[in-house]
Enzyme design. Structure first.
Site, PDB file in Angstrom:
ATOM      1  N   CYS A 107       0.840  -1.201   0.000  1.00  0.00           N
ATOM      2  CA  CYS A 107       0.000   0.000   0.000  1.00  0.00           C
ATOM      3  C   CYS A 107       0.879   1.257   0.000  1.00  0.00           C
ATOM      4  O   CYS A 107       1.673   1.458   0.915  1.00  0.00           O
ATOM      5  CB  CYS A 107      -0.927   0.022   1.215  1.00  0.00           C
ATOM      6  SG  CYS A 107      -1.936   1.509   1.267  1.00  0.00           S
ATOM      7  N   ASN A 135      -0.572 -10.102  -9.968  1.00  0.00           N
ATOM      8  CA  ASN A 135      -1.653  -9.128  -9.833  1.00  0.00           C
ATOM      9  C   ASN A 135      -1.301  -7.877 -10.635  1.00  0.00           C
ATOM     10  O   ASN A 135      -0.148  -7.512 -10.742  1.00  0.00           O
ATOM     11  CB  ASN A 135      -1.848  -8.791  -8.333  1.00  0.00           C
ATOM     12  CG  ASN A 135      -2.736  -7.578  -8.106  1.00  0.00           C
ATOM     13  OD1 ASN A 135      -2.319  -6.590  -7.511  1.00  0.00           O
ATOM     14  ND2 ASN A 135      -3.960  -7.637  -8.580  1.00  0.00           N
ATOM     15  N   ALA A 187      -8.376  -7.304  -8.893  1.00  0.00           N
ATOM     16  CA  ALA A 187      -8.943  -6.261  -8.021  1.00  0.00           C
ATOM     17  C   ALA A 187      -9.993  -5.450  -8.780  1.00  0.00           C
ATOM     18  O   ALA A 187     -11.191  -5.742  -8.696  1.00  0.00           O
ATOM     19  CB  ALA A 187      -7.837  -5.357  -7.486  1.00  0.00           C
TER      20      ALA A 187
HETATM   21  C1  LIG Z   1     -10.621   0.009  -3.856  1.00  0.00           C
HETATM   22  C2  LIG Z   1      -9.290  -0.633  -3.709  1.00  0.00           C
HETATM   23  C3  LIG Z   1      -8.841  -0.973  -2.449  1.00  0.00           C
HETATM   24  C4  LIG Z   1      -7.620  -1.643  -2.287  1.00  0.00           C
HETATM   25  N1  LIG Z   1      -7.240  -2.062  -1.040  1.00  0.00           N
HETATM   26  C5  LIG Z   1      -6.130  -2.842  -0.909  1.00  0.00           C
HETATM   27  C6  LIG Z   1      -5.807  -3.452   0.331  1.00  0.00           C
HETATM   28  O1  LIG Z   1      -6.531  -3.337   1.318  1.00  0.00           O
HETATM   29  N2  LIG Z   1      -4.655  -4.189   0.404  1.00  0.00           N
HETATM   30  C7  LIG Z   1      -3.841  -4.380  -0.689  1.00  0.00           C
HETATM   31  O2  LIG Z   1      -2.827  -5.073  -0.580  1.00  0.00           O
HETATM   32  N3  LIG Z   1      -4.149  -3.835  -1.874  1.00  0.00           N
HETATM   33  C8  LIG Z   1      -5.273  -3.101  -2.021  1.00  0.00           C
HETATM   34  N4  LIG Z   1      -5.618  -2.609  -3.252  1.00  0.00           N
HETATM   35  C9  LIG Z   1      -4.764  -2.921  -4.406  1.00  0.00           C
HETATM   36  C10 LIG Z   1      -5.292  -4.156  -5.126  1.00  0.00           C
HETATM   37  O3  LIG Z   1      -5.308  -5.271  -4.255  1.00  0.00           O
HETATM   38  C11 LIG Z   1      -4.440  -4.474  -6.358  1.00  0.00           C
HETATM   39  O4  LIG Z   1      -3.130  -4.740  -5.952  1.00  0.00           O
HETATM   40  C12 LIG Z   1      -4.406  -3.326  -7.376  1.00  0.00           C
HETATM   41  O5  LIG Z   1      -5.663  -2.726  -7.548  1.00  0.00           O
HETATM   42  C13 LIG Z   1      -3.923  -3.842  -8.734  1.00  0.00           C
HETATM   43  O6  LIG Z   1      -4.790  -4.830  -9.240  1.00  0.00           O
HETATM   44  P1  LIG Z   1      -5.794  -4.529 -10.472  1.00  0.00           P
HETATM   45  O7  LIG Z   1      -4.957  -4.036 -11.587  1.00  0.00           O
HETATM   46  O8  LIG Z   1      -6.480  -5.833 -10.729  1.00  0.00           O
HETATM   47  O9  LIG Z   1      -6.736  -3.455  -9.998  1.00  0.00           O
HETATM   48  C14 LIG Z   1      -6.821  -1.920  -3.431  1.00  0.00           C
HETATM   49  C15 LIG Z   1      -7.275  -1.539  -4.694  1.00  0.00           C
HETATM   50  C16 LIG Z   1      -8.492  -0.924  -4.842  1.00  0.00           C
HETATM   51  C17 LIG Z   1      -8.962  -0.572  -6.228  1.00  0.00           C
END
Ligand SMILES: Cc1cc2nc3c(=O)[nH]c(=O)nc-3n(C[C@H](O)[C@H](O)[C@H](O)COP(=O)(O)O)c2cc1C
Length: 412
Positions: free
Chosen positions: A136, A241, A265
């Site tokens: 994060c 991811n 995500a």
């Molecule tokens: C609304 C939102 C909340 C997220 N909260 C977390 C979280 O609590 N912990 C975490 O490791 N990543 C969090 N992420 C990151 C996602 O787990 C992921 O790593 C990131 O969105 C990339 O994946 P994607 O391209 O499929 O969106 C969050 C992403 C979004 C969009």
């Protein structure tokens, strides 16, 4: 899918992350109804939203017979100043012990082996694994040395993982894993992955972006083979991811890059039927997903602010119903607007149990509405606003508070 050469034994009550396509941890967007929906549509495992260790420590665990959930609650830190009659417990974490059995990974935000272990022990009996958030980039996480800050303190991160493996993973026989981002150079990423794989973890997810990268920037996949190779050598399952849009694509990418599975995500936040393969019918229309979401949210009596936020993610901004739903003040109203007639009676009961008052805007809702008005005035168009918000979510809605239009997003 790649086969691992040296295998870390799979813990008895834990998970084998190999061959899995999973729901990513998402603050707000990964609360219980979202996870149950993802499981219904075919997610193999679901990560819960990052929960900071210190907020878990001190919670009381209870079985909630109305929702059949396990709830972890605590009094807010200012509660000692309030009259006992107005003290209200906050719900910190809710899980479904049967519907999520063997599938739920609890993601922890931490910067210390001691507090990580203390918090993880509280949920260890009820989950299949504990994951450490080391990705994060937001200041609320990094200022406390958590999230992506741990990528800069690899010894600390490794000590947290080693402590969790020894004191939680081995004791409760569940999986311990970590979610990282890429570092600035291939060499640095390689050194980090080698170090983390030596801690006894059984899973590692790599979000294929570096810490400063924004969500709209394309994920970088060049380092994946190298990371997958190290994980394979060490017998650690590796999930990829970043920009994975559905289950078929995740499985294809896993083959292409030699990783063990994929994590989704944003695509799942928009429509969790992305976990259905094309063979199973693929993506469902949003109305069907919204209906299923509402049914699940009512079953588990999800926080109203969170449900309203999720509806804003699941419904297209241009739909006439989006505006109408945005104006709703209760589960009952939303069910009527969406013409979910068979849910109205249950919605009324849930409104009553959650103390949702259609006449009265809460302070938090007023504040959110005000914020949203300003945000909309700046952008001028609600549909446009939604896409912008997905890039930069406000701290207000991170706490699950707020009216529906212009729900800001967070990139973790
Ligand atoms: C609304 C939102 C909340 C997220 N909260 C977390 C979280 O609590 N912990 C975490 O490791 N990543 C969090 N992420 C990151 C996602 O787990 C992921 O790593 C990131 O969105 C990339 O994946 P994607 O391209 O499929 O969106 C969050 C992403 C979004 C969009």
């Amino acid at each position: 899918m790649a086969s691992t050469s040296k295998r870390v034994p799979i813990p008895k009550n834990g998970v084998d992350y190999r061959g899995k396509v999973v729901l990513a941890p998402m603050v707000r967007s990964g609360e219980l109804p979202s996870r149950l929906l993802a499981l219904k549509y075919g997610a193999d495992l679901v990560w819960g939203p990052e929960t900071v260790d210190r907020s878990m420590i001190g919670t009381t665990k209870r079985f909630n017979p109305t929702t059949s959930t396990i709830d972890f609650t605590r009094l807010p830190s200012n509660s000692s100043r309030l009259q006992p009659s107005v003290q209200k417990e906050s719900l910190i974490y809710r899980l479904h012990p049967t519907r999520e059995h063997g599938k739920l990974i609890f993601q922890i935000g931490t910067a210390s082996p001691e507090t990580a272990v203390e918090a993880a022990k509280l949920v260890a009996e009820d989950v299949a694994g504990i994951d450490v958030n080391a990705g994060c980039p937001k200041p609320f996480s990094t200022t406390g040395g958590m999230g992506a800050a741990l990528l800069q303190t690899p010894d600390l991160l490794a000590s947290i993982l080693a402590a969790l493996v020894k004191e939680v993973g081995e004791v409760y026989e569940i999986g311990i894993s970590v979610k990282i981002r890429l570092l600035e150079t291939v060499e640095k990423t390689e050194a980090l992955v080698r170090k983390l794989c030596k801690t006894g973890i059984t899973g590692l997810t790599v979000h294929c972006r570096t810490t400063p990268m924004r969500p709209r920037e394309r994920a970088i996949r060049e380092q994946l083979r190298m990371i997958a190779e190290i994980c394979r050598e060490e017998g650690v399952a590796c999930l990829m991811n970043g920009d994975v849009t559905d289950k078929d694509e995740a499985l294809q990418l896993a083959q292409d890059y030699g990783v063990d599975g994929g994590m989704i995500a944003t695509a799942a936040e928009a429509n969790s039927s992305c976990f259905r393969t094309k063979e199973e019918g693929g993506l469902l229309p949003w109305r069907e997903v919204v209906t299923e979401y509402m049914k699940t949210a009512l079953e588990v009596e999800n926080k109203w602010g969170n449900t309203k936020f999720l509806l804003s993610q699941l419904m297209p901004g241009k739909a006439e119903l989006f505006r109408k739903a945005a104006a709703c003040m209760s589960y009952r109203q939303v069910c009527e607007v969406l013409e979910l007639r068979d849910m109205v009676d249950l919605a009324k009961d849930v409104d009553e149990r959650l103390g949702i008052n259609e006449q009265k805007e809460t302070k938090a809702m007023k504040k959110a509405k005000h914020q949203n008005k300003s945000a909309q005035a700046a952008v001028g168009n609600m549909g446009k606003q939604r896409s912008i918000d997905k890039e930069s979510r406000s701290p207000l809605s991170e706490r699950g508070v707020g009216a529906m239009p212009a729900m800001p997003a967070m990139a973790v």
